[in-house]
Design an enzyme around this catalytic site. Sequence first.
Site, PDB file in Angstrom:
ATOM      1  N   ASP A 125       7.860  -7.745  -5.299  1.00 26.45           N
ATOM      2  CA  ASP A 125       8.837  -8.805  -5.566  1.00 26.45           C
ATOM      3  C   ASP A 125       8.247  -9.854  -6.525  1.00 26.45           C
ATOM      4  OD1 ASP A 125      11.150 -10.494  -5.214  1.00 26.45           O
ATOM      5  OD2 ASP A 125      11.461  -9.487  -3.293  1.00 26.45           O
ATOM      6  N   LYS A 150      -7.504   1.771   5.215  1.00 22.35           N
ATOM      7  CA  LYS A 150      -6.213   1.471   4.576  1.00 22.35           C
ATOM      8  C   LYS A 150      -5.106   1.572   5.609  1.00 22.35           C
ATOM      9  CE  LYS A 150      -3.677   4.226   1.826  1.00 22.35           C
ATOM     10  NZ  LYS A 150      -2.322   3.961   2.323  1.00 22.35           N
ATOM     11  N   LYS A 186       2.075  -2.464  -1.134  1.00 18.67           N
ATOM     12  CA  LYS A 186       2.864  -2.212  -2.355  1.00 18.67           C
ATOM     13  C   LYS A 186       3.860  -3.341  -2.597  1.00 18.67           C
ATOM     14  CE  LYS A 186       2.387   2.813  -2.020  1.00 18.67           C
ATOM     15  NZ  LYS A 186       1.790   2.951  -0.680  1.00 18.67           N
ATOM     16  N   PHE A 187       3.342  -4.560  -2.673  1.00 22.15           N
ATOM     17  CA  PHE A 187       4.184  -5.704  -3.002  1.00 22.15           C
ATOM     18  C   PHE A 187       4.865  -5.422  -4.340  1.00 22.15           C
ATOM     19  CE2 PHE A 187       0.871  -7.577  -0.310  1.00 22.15           C
ATOM     20  CZ  PHE A 187       1.659  -8.260   0.621  1.00 22.15           C
TER      21      PHE A 187
END
Length: 251
Positions: free
Chosen positions: A88, A51, A85-86
């Site tokens: 939008d 990650k 952590k999109f």
Amino acid sequence: MSGGYACLSVDEIRSSIEDRKTRVILAADLFTVSEISNMLHEVGDHICMLKTHVDGIHDFHLDRWMKEVVEPAKDMGVLLFEDRKFADIGYVSKIQMLGHQRIAQWADVVTAHRISGPDIVDGIHEAWRECGRRGSVAVLAQMSSSGNLLDKEYCRAVVDSCREIEGVCGFIGNGSDPSNISELRSLVGRDKMILTPGINLNSREARMGQRYGHPREAIAAGSDAVIVGSGIIRNREPLAAAMKYAEEASV
Ligand code: 5IU
């Protein structure tokens, strides 16, 4: 298929984890490509996914990234997990996937918030499709940080609205509290994964609002895999630590 795109399925990701024989996802929160590459080579045998936060890498360069991190990880069978952590709207998430760090070209799994609407999942998958690749989205249902606003009601709404989306492989659950994981598992059912940050054998290592729980408890409560950063990368012996976490997280 979902929304016209091919996804990496839950079964494929779960069987990749099983093949690795470890439920540890390494949170490689390091600052250079070399540091991440070296850490991957050191502990790679004991992790199932790598990650990253690519926007935190000081010397990020796509060619080096592909050669020194992505290719070796693929050779090992370690999935690449960009914790972006999109959050939008769908279209902007798509262009961010295709942006400077070309996340769509190498990430197998990315994280996204559900806050802006479910179309974020389609936007992310469109980017993978344009690259001729498949991936999957892990949606934040809970967080490990103290004072976060992802309360029970929000968590339920996230799971209810994303459980049936094929492009979603699962949810991020809070590893610092096993009861959060059991509750999340009962909402999710068995068909999607739960990936769990906020894991450290030494809860005193928590800083800046982070909270920690034990890997064995998280797995017992229903987590598919634990996300471990500091417990491994800040340990004086990362290899021994990775082995220890893998053992504790075994079922
Ligand atoms: N991470 C969390 N908590 C969360 C989510 C992501 O800690 O709720 I969503 C990330 C942040 C970091 C890693 O990259 O997981 C945990 O690292 P440490 O084990 O060093 O705390």
